[in-house]
Design an enzyme around this catalytic site. Sequence first.
Site, PDB file in Angstrom:
ATOM      1  N   SER A  64      93.745  90.117  89.420  1.00 23.52           N
ATOM      2  CA  SER A  64      93.773  91.570  89.465  1.00 23.52           C
ATOM      3  C   SER A  64      94.049  92.111  88.062  1.00 23.52           C
ATOM      4  O   SER A  64      93.280  91.838  87.151  1.00 23.52           O
ATOM      5  CB  SER A  64      94.804  92.052  90.495  1.00 23.52           C
ATOM      6  OG  SER A  64      94.666  93.434  90.750  1.00 23.52           O
TER       7      SER A  64
ATOM      8  N   ASP B 220      85.590  93.035  98.029  1.00 24.32           N
ATOM      9  CA  ASP B 220      86.805  93.615  97.443  1.00 24.32           C
ATOM     10  C   ASP B 220      86.686  95.143  97.422  1.00 24.32           C
ATOM     11  O   ASP B 220      85.915  95.713  96.648  1.00 24.32           O
ATOM     12  CB  ASP B 220      86.995  93.073  96.021  1.00 24.32           C
ATOM     13  CG  ASP B 220      88.370  93.332  95.457  1.00 24.32           C
ATOM     14  OD1 ASP B 220      88.997  94.328  95.872  1.00 24.32           O
ATOM     15  OD2 ASP B 220      88.823  92.551  94.603  1.00 24.32           O
TER      16      ASP B 220
ATOM     17  N   HIS C 260      90.396  91.819  98.168  1.00 23.96           N
ATOM     18  CA  HIS C 260      91.125  91.554  96.924  1.00 23.96           C
ATOM     19  C   HIS C 260      92.058  90.341  97.040  1.00 23.96           C
ATOM     20  O   HIS C 260      92.382  89.708  96.034  1.00 23.96           O
ATOM     21  CB  HIS C 260      91.930  92.798  96.540  1.00 23.96           C
ATOM     22  CG  HIS C 260      92.347  92.841  95.104  1.00 23.96           C
ATOM     23  ND1 HIS C 260      91.470  92.660  94.051  1.00 23.96           N
ATOM     24  CD2 HIS C 260      93.558  93.030  94.532  1.00 23.96           C
ATOM     25  CE1 HIS C 260      92.120  92.738  92.905  1.00 23.96           C
ATOM     26  NE2 HIS C 260      93.387  92.957  93.167  1.00 23.96           N
TER      27      HIS C 260
END
Length: 841
Positions: free
Chosen positions: A702, A779, A812
Amino acid sequence: MSGTGDNNHNERTSLTARNDADEDIERISDTHFKSQSRQLVDRLIKLGVVVLLLVWGSLLLIKTLKHNDSTDPQNNRPQFQFPNPNITADGKLKVAFNNVRNGTFKVQLKNIQWLEHSPDMNDDTGLYVTWQNDSYVVKSVSDEHYEKVLVKGKTFVKDGHNITIDNIVASPDLQKLLIKTNTIKNWRHSTVASYFTYDQKLKVFNHIGDHIALALWSPNSIEIAYVQDNDIFLYSTTENKTVEQVTSDGSSQIFNGRPDWVYEEEVFESDKALWWSPDGSYFAFLKIDETDVNEFTIPYYVQEENSIYPEMRTIKYPKSGQPNPIVDLYVYSINDKTSFASHTSKYFQDSDNLITEVVWVGNDKVIAKVSDRSQDLLKILAVDPNTRSTEVSRIESSQGGWWEVTHNTMYIPSSKKFKRFHEGYIDILPINGFNHLVYFSPVNATHPVILTKGRWEVVNGPAAFDYETNRVYFISTKKSSMERHLYFVKLDAPGIVHKVTDTSKDGVFSATFSTNARFMLLTYSGPKIPYQKIVDLRSQTKDKHPEGNNHGETLYYLEENEELSKKMKLYKAPKKKFSELNLGKDENGADIIVNSFEILPNDFNRNLKNHYPVFFYAYGGPNSQQVVKNFGVGFNEIIASQLGAIVVVVDGRGTGFKGREFRSLVRDNLGDYEAQDQIAAATYYGSKPYVDSDKISLFGWSYGGYLTLKTLERDAGKHFKYGMSVAPVTDWRLYDSVYTERYMHTPQENEEGYNHARVNNVTSIGEAKRFLLMHGTGDDNVHFQNSLKFLDELNLNNIENYDVHVFPDSDHSISYHNANRIVYDKLFNWIKHAYLGVYLL
């Protein structure tokens, strides 16, 4: 923003890959030789063929000897070998994927659902709901014999159907239950579900409805406000039916009482945008209009096994600089059956302001924290439902930083008996650059009483308030920014801070409190084995079990993790060593002091020369923190144990809990200082004689994936030879507006900053030996678009020293269809091959 396999199998996989490559080379050589031999036989005499065979055999022998040489010809160092994967030199078991994945090191912790049931503030018996003996029961921490069964079993029968209970919430008077069933996950925090009520006296289940996004008890234990199809309804438990439809404009564009995607993800971090007043006379709710927000479509490829076309899901996703949802706060009167708007946007120049927190401060006043979209300016608006008026009670500037979203502003009721002469609330504000508790009373006060101050920070605001003693409990970094201890300060004695937990030992504590803060569940999370205990904070009895706390009386331990303690004696998990690193001088000549920890591999020998790889893990996002003294055995420990690498984590500039100046340095310039600090740390470790400076790597997910790429870009292969980036942002224009503009303003205001912050110099990244990129195609947070645009830049610039793994339909977290196992296996095996030097072939 936002693992573990069989190590013998991993070792075999690595060796097999290398042997296959050698066999391919030999097959190619052999084929070439035979072809040449056939031609020579036609033209040469037998003796010539024999000579040629002898020459070829000699060359093959030389090649074989060279391949089996135990030294690295590039630097004349001994070839790196991995340690024994199973046991340490003293015979202890080692941390590995299999024992992490099977829960060997899993910490057991219990949650207590404290009940707020009593209108009498002096009557706090510590009631909570728990699962016991196949029943949901109410227990009391002060009376071990008290027990009230709410419902037996996890299923019930309604209209001939057996229905599984997913969750229950008792009404404040404990007479009825709100039951959640058939839950379907939506985004990170939100779900849709079917809801029922259960009357304990009549033993009857009543169906409220299906596909409900939110359902909340009124404090009067009669009404339930719920959201269905983005409209708000009112259900009466006395009439057992829906009695009001509060809104009627709910649609795919208009959200009432529940957050849209960006408010759920970045503002409330929950599925709730509706708040009851303390006596249940009103509730406030947000109306979110997404009409002007642009859509983002995500294709899903493997949801249906036999589908030949992808499923297309579209969400309203405001990217940086693009239209935000328009939000306003409404208040609904139960008696009048009407609602009114507070018109929060008229107090800002633009209409796309953010409402970041809503709190009732009494039965007839609600305050809202409202900021501009870049979160530079914060206004506290007070809304009076009786007069239907809104006024600005105070205005706060970010003073060069930004306003983080808060959720812990706390209402403090008036009480002449305890010298609280007006209604008020406790908030958190920067005092001399550090976040501290402040008390505003009356509610419209513009200047607060400063409750705490110093070069340390209160974490998340007030944790609890004791109405009898005027104590405000809070977690803070007073001892160390790498620890969390519990303290209290009294409203009538500001500035005098009292310790609740034992600060003479390292510790990370958290706490939840009973309805009036007489009792607490104290959770110790590290650095040693975690435990939980129930403490009576008002008891004057000397504590017989003072472990962890030096205030209050321990009633009993809720969890001691004895099984984990036994297992840990069989293993030798590599330990974290915490420290502050001096990374050198900044542009003003001041020392850059950052928090860090390292994990040395088992049987570490500092006398070895040029031996140990270094595995950096980074997140590094604004106001985040990774270096905390929690207990944990996971992927970092696997890397240290199995690969013999030194693991390093550095919280560089921009991270949290070291004051506003330290974190706000990155404003409008993400990825710059953070990368500098990772490189400085790599320089420091690369200079150590026992470190192999050609085997320094960086891994992040991330924001950490973004930081990995920005660090490789700035470093150009000088220190970090390998990088692993998972689900990275690569251009902040592609990420959501609320998060990004808090730290970068808008692209229209800060074009140069956005250009500098994006991952742009891919030729510099190509100077590293090799890097790995992984992302999930589903995502919804950091869109796969980020990685695709980055890959396109690599193609355009002829960069080929990388590997890619894509996870179909994973969000994610990368967990769909066994993806979480694969992503960590891939990370482990990839860096294992890197340390072996395979990527140099």
